[in-house]
Design a protein around this motif. Structure first.
Motif, mmCIF file in Angstrom:
data_model
loop_
_atom_site.group_PDB
_atom_site.id
_atom_site.type_symbol
_atom_site.label_atom_id
_atom_site.label_comp_id
_atom_site.label_asym_id
_atom_site.label_seq_id
_atom_site.Cartn_x
_atom_site.Cartn_y
_atom_site.Cartn_z
ATOM 1 N N LEU A 1 0.690 -1.275 0.055
ATOM 2 C CA LEU A 1 -0.030 0.073 0.033
ATOM 3 C C LEU A 1 0.941 1.205 -0.083
ATOM 4 C CD1 LEU A 1 -2.919 1.550 0.213
ATOM 5 C CD2 LEU A 1 -2.738 0.991 2.684
ATOM 6 N N ALA A 2 2.073 1.282 0.812
ATOM 7 C CA ALA A 2 2.849 2.355 0.785
ATOM 8 C C ALA A 2 3.411 2.663 -0.528
ATOM 9 C CB ALA A 2 3.903 2.103 2.033
ATOM 10 N N THR A 3 3.884 1.630 -1.483
ATOM 11 C CA THR A 3 4.220 1.818 -2.674
ATOM 12 C C THR A 3 3.460 2.767 -3.325
ATOM 13 O OG1 THR A 3 3.638 -0.183 -3.635
ATOM 14 C CG2 THR A 3 5.501 -0.270 -2.607
ATOM 15 N N TRP A 4 2.238 2.850 -3.168
ATOM 16 C CA TRP A 4 1.436 3.643 -4.110
ATOM 17 C C TRP A 4 1.042 5.158 -3.476
ATOM 18 C CZ3 TRP A 4 -1.523 2.084 -8.515
ATOM 19 C CH2 TRP A 4 -1.344 0.614 -8.486
ATOM 20 N N LEU A 5 1.838 5.074 -2.134
ATOM 21 C CA LEU A 5 1.692 6.584 -1.477
ATOM 22 C C LEU A 5 2.857 7.168 -1.502
ATOM 23 C CD1 LEU A 5 -0.607 5.559 1.377
ATOM 24 C CD2 LEU A 5 -1.227 6.446 -0.775
ATOM 25 N N VAL A 6 4.149 6.336 -1.430
ATOM 26 C CA VAL A 6 5.335 7.178 -1.349
ATOM 27 C C VAL A 6 6.119 7.218 -2.625
ATOM 28 C CG1 VAL A 6 7.688 7.121 -0.417
ATOM 29 C CG2 VAL A 6 5.733 6.163 0.948
#
Length: 462
Positions: A22-27
């Motif tokens: 999920l973080a790879t879509w936000l960072v």
């Protein structure tokens, strides 16, 4: 009301994988430029730039475990071979005889009761501090857990002696080529300089750990039911009962097998220190040991092979856990967000006081250690940035290297470390159980690290 149950290690690691995906879509994606220096790719400070983000979707999430297997294939293969080799050792009953001998001595000798934990813990800590003992501690779980149970302690104590001992030594190392040596080389500091203060640091960290573990072990010996692994220990003791009354002592075959095992360990130390052996050479050494031990222990070919396969099969759960832990790093790496997180943390180090700046470096390295557990890998990633950053904030590079070392004090607790979850899976201790036990000790290490960074920051330690 239904009692809340925390997830087991597999569920926990899968949840962490999902959160990183999920973080790879936000960072946003980011990269530092690198250069090849002495065979290592080092970051060039001040070259960070944003790159196209590579979000990891459901397909990437599902493929990450198999990629984790490939990326961690050496350590997984090592664990399977070592598990097989120790199963052959156990088949000779030499370890059972040794444990019974120590248990008898422990019963009758006050000195043995007082010395057994500090002596063995110090040995493992020295291994971590000198030749970088890390994965090499994994096989000793198979010895020290049953030994601890035989002496009236618990599985936590048995795990802590080899695992926590080697990790404390690694974090407070004074001659470790894999973190101190590489970090000093990258920072332009003379290799293994500052050994005087590092010896003090190692002595304090080891002594504090031993005192905590001895207090805990004595408490569990008086009140076994207070152990976090009490029910598990009851099951283990029922599986391996010790009949000391009928024990006549070790036979010549038992002693020969144990001498071969000791020779294997000494060969491993010499190979690592003098010839730069890594996991593949050490795995080969244990494979040879299994064959020799089987012959000396008078096992026929079928028994030897069956024991080896049985031991390797018992390690499958450990292999799965290691693969999942490595998959967490692969997701972040493939998404190109590790450098972005490192860049975002860098401005947080600046401070009006060199003491606070050094302590902030320690916190930063602790965060990075959640994702990168290799001492050499973390040094290659962070020291090209931390060394010049230390110059800017009034901290000596020697102190910055110490802060980098202290960041690894968190390794025994974090669930993304393949070694940590592998050791716990081998001992059949849920990560949550271990983490709850580790909290007081982790707070002690936190305070210890912050205090031990004050003198070098104040005296501008070179």
């Amino acid at each position: 009301m239904k009692k809340f149950r925390l997830p087991n290690t597999f569920v926990l690691l899968c949840a962490i994988l999902a959160m990183i995906a999920l973080a790879t879509w936000l960072v946003p994606g980011g990269k530092f430029d690198t250069q090849l220096v002495n065979g290592k790719q080092l970051i060039i400070p001040g070259t960070f730039h944003y790159v196209e983000n590579k979000p990891q979707g459901l397909a990437a999430l599902m493929m990450s475990p198999i990629k984790g297997f490939v990326d961690a294939s050496l350590i997984i293969g090592f664990v399977l071979i070592v598990g097989g080799a120790f199963s052959v050792l156990q088949k000779t009953e030499a370890f059972d005889a040794m444990i019974k001998s120590i248990a008898k001595a422990h019963t009758h000798s006050r000195f043995v009761r007082a010395a057994i934990i500090p002596v063995f813990f110090t040995m493992f800590s020295l291994g971590g501090a000198t030749f970088g003992m890390n994965e090499e501690a994994i096989p000793f779980i198979l010895i020290f857990v049953p030994l601890a149970l035989a002496l009236g302690y618990d599985t936590i104590t048995g795990v802590s002696i080899p695992f926590l001992g080697s990790q404390v030594g690694f974090s407070a190392a004074f001659l470790n080529p894999f973190n101190v040596g590489i970090a000093q080389g990258i920072a332009g500091v003379p290799i293994f300089s500052g050994i005087g203060y590092r010896l003090i640091v190692w002595s304090i960290a080891t002594a504090v750990s031993i005192m905590f573990l001895m207090w805990y072990a004595a408490r569990i010996k008086r009140h076994p039911e207070k152990s976090p692994t009490y029910q598990l220990d009851l099951e283990k003791r029922s599986e391996h009962t010790l009949d000391l009354d009928s024990f006549a002592g070790m036979t010549g075959t038992h002693r020969a097998v144990l001498w071969i095992f000791l020779g294997t360990l000494l060969t491993m130390v010499v190979g690592v220190v003098k010839y730069d052996w890594f996991i593949d050479e050490i795995a080969a050494l244990f494979l040879v040991m299994a064959i020799v031990v089987g012959l000396v222990g008078r096992l026929d070919a079928d028994s030897l092979v069956a024991s080896f396969v049985h031991g390797a099969r018992d390690m499958v759960g450990v292999a799965l856990v290691i693969a999942l832990a490595r998959a967490t790093m692969i997701l972040a790496r493939d998404a190109q967000i590790i450098d972005t997180m490192l860049h975002a943390l860098t401005p947080l180090v600046a401070s009006s006081s060199p003491v606070f700046a050094a302590q902030k470096m320690f916190f930063m390295q602790s965060v990075i250690n959640f994702f990168i557990h290799s001492g050499s890998g973390q040094a290659a990633l962070t020291m090209p940035i931390m060394a010049p950053l230390a110059d800017l904030v009034g901290v000596t590079r020697q102190t910055a290297i110490l802060a980098f070392q202290f960041g690894e004090f968190t390794t025994p607790m974090i669930p993304t470390s393949g070694i940590t979850v592998g050791v716990l899976a081998l001992a059949r201790v849920p990560w949550i159980t271990w983490a709850k036990w580790m909290i007081p000790l982790q707070l002690i290490y936190l305070v210890l690290a912050l205090l031990l960074l004050i003198p070098p920051a104040l005296m501008q330690w070179q």
